[in-house]
Design a protein around this motif. Sequence first.
Motif, short mmCIF file in Angstrom:
data_model
loop_
_atom_site.label_atom_id
_atom_site.label_comp_id
_atom_site.label_asym_id
_atom_site.label_seq_id
_atom_site.Cartn_x
_atom_site.Cartn_y
_atom_site.Cartn_z
N UNK A 160 8.56 6.83 24.03
CA UNK A 160 8.84 5.52 24.59
C UNK A 160 7.71 5.23 25.56
N UNK A 161 7.03 4.10 25.37
CA UNK A 161 5.87 3.80 26.21
C UNK A 161 6.29 3.13 27.51
N UNK A 162 5.31 2.77 28.33
CA UNK A 162 5.58 2.26 29.67
C UNK A 162 6.24 0.88 29.67
N UNK A 163 6.27 0.20 28.53
CA UNK A 163 6.99 -1.06 28.40
C UNK A 163 8.39 -0.87 27.84
N UNK A 164 8.76 0.39 27.60
CA UNK A 164 10.08 0.66 27.04
C UNK A 164 10.14 0.51 25.55
N UNK A 165 8.99 0.53 24.89
CA UNK A 165 8.95 0.37 23.44
C UNK A 165 8.83 1.74 22.76
N UNK A 166 9.68 1.99 21.76
CA UNK A 166 9.56 3.25 21.03
C UNK A 166 8.38 3.22 20.08
N UNK A 167 7.84 4.41 19.76
CA UNK A 167 6.72 4.50 18.83
C UNK A 167 6.54 5.92 18.34
N UNK A 168 5.70 6.05 17.34
CA UNK A 168 5.37 7.36 16.78
C UNK A 168 3.85 7.49 16.80
N UNK A 169 3.37 8.50 17.48
CA UNK A 169 1.93 8.66 17.73
C UNK A 169 1.40 9.82 16.90
N UNK A 170 0.33 9.58 16.17
CA UNK A 170 -0.36 10.62 15.40
C UNK A 170 -1.86 10.50 15.66
N UNK A 171 -2.61 11.43 15.08
CA UNK A 171 -4.06 11.39 15.22
C UNK A 171 -4.64 10.13 14.61
N UNK A 420 -4.31 5.11 33.34
CA UNK A 420 -4.43 3.76 33.92
C UNK A 420 -4.24 2.68 32.87
N UNK A 421 -4.72 2.94 31.65
CA UNK A 421 -4.60 1.95 30.59
C UNK A 421 -3.19 1.87 30.02
N UNK A 422 -2.53 3.03 29.87
CA UNK A 422 -1.22 3.06 29.20
C UNK A 422 -0.06 2.93 30.16
N UNK A 423 -0.26 3.24 31.43
CA UNK A 423 0.83 3.18 32.41
C UNK A 423 0.30 2.66 33.74
N UNK A 424 -0.17 1.41 33.76
CA UNK A 424 -0.81 0.90 34.99
C UNK A 424 0.15 0.76 36.16
#
Length: 436
Positions: A160-171, A420-424
């Motif tokens: 879950x990112x800093x905006x509260x959005x779910x996601x799946x992260x890969x290379x 800083x970019x992903x969780x300002x």
Amino acid sequence: MTINDLRGVLKGRVLLPDDDGFEQAATAWNLTVRQPVAAVAEAADADDVAALVRYARRTGMTVTAQPSGHGASGDVEGLILLRTGLLNEVEVRAEERVVRVGAGVKWGQVLAAAGPLGLTGLAGSAPGVSVTGYTLGGGVGWFSRKYGFASDSVRAVEIVDADGEPGRVTAESDPELFWALRGGGGDFAVVTALELELYPAPVLYGGRVIWPEHRTREVYDAFLEITAEAPRELSVWINRLQPPGAPPMVTLDLAYLGEAAQGEDLLVRLDKIEGAIFDSRGVVPVADLGGIAAEPTDPVPSIARAELLTGLDADAVELLLAKPVEPLINLQIRHLGGALAEPGGGAGASGAVAEPYLLGLVGLGLPHAADATRAKQAEVVADLEAYISGRKPYTVLSPGDTAAQSFSGSALARLREIKRARDPHNVFRANYPVLG
């Protein structure tokens, strides 16, 4: 909106400081570490995690995620402590040699599921440690000499990112965030599940051998001989133990990823040391891997300190053996090297560990013993100053340490840029934040 409104946001339990059960829910696994958080939120599922993050983002609060509280630093005043223990699903896909684990799963669960299939994950020494917390910090365990950091075995991360959005992260989907999540700590997102590569383990050989204290030099000599030529499949850790109320002793903890006969040949040197009072060497089921080092499985008040050693020559051994271990409980040396020193091109933020040995110093954190424990740890480190690099893997940081000790200058700068970019707005705070 106030902190009291959090109860209306989540399906899971929310505890505030005046609630019954708050102190217990906020307690770290290490009972010495205090956690003065504003609330404890127990996520019922990944949707609860997203709802909590959105709440924190709206209210300007910060979330720190702890499945079990191992590795807690205590630097959490005024934060929301997110417990993810209910996210405990384990799915082994044997044909792919992959396991998907929820954020609350412990290593013992993974080993129990994978072992009967002849597979293992890159577990540490204690079965009660959470897979996610261990892996986000890199993870150095029994098979790291063969396969590297546990974080480098990650194939996908559900977040879950800093905006509260779910996601799946890969290379492929997000290479920068994927790199940071694998070994950079929990500063960039809340992880709700991991997909990890599993490795063949048809047979494991290992165990613990214990001798009385007067055999310590002989055991150290054997340790140095064995580790000088050890294949990557073999990990050997030596301990000077001083259990409370018991005589001092010296032990070797051993794990070999291979057939018993080969393991016996590699460790035949130990048979020349007489007087062993315990010897559990033999075939070890994968599910029992966590029992080799016999580490505590219940919360304890302890104080730990770890340092990387640039070498271990005769002079260093003299320093290690010159004084009693007491008031420490354990003075441990782990042999590193192998794949840890040579990460592959797809490695995560943990990078390489050139130092061949890891020193661990553990003592009681009870009020009557804490000052003496810390003083003894400082004394050992001062004695070995010429051999201590000053760097530490993130996974062994302890209160008082900082994330800057774990990364090269370029890696730390890269992690800070990603943070800083992903969780300002600093919605997330790791045990050891990269901006701290």
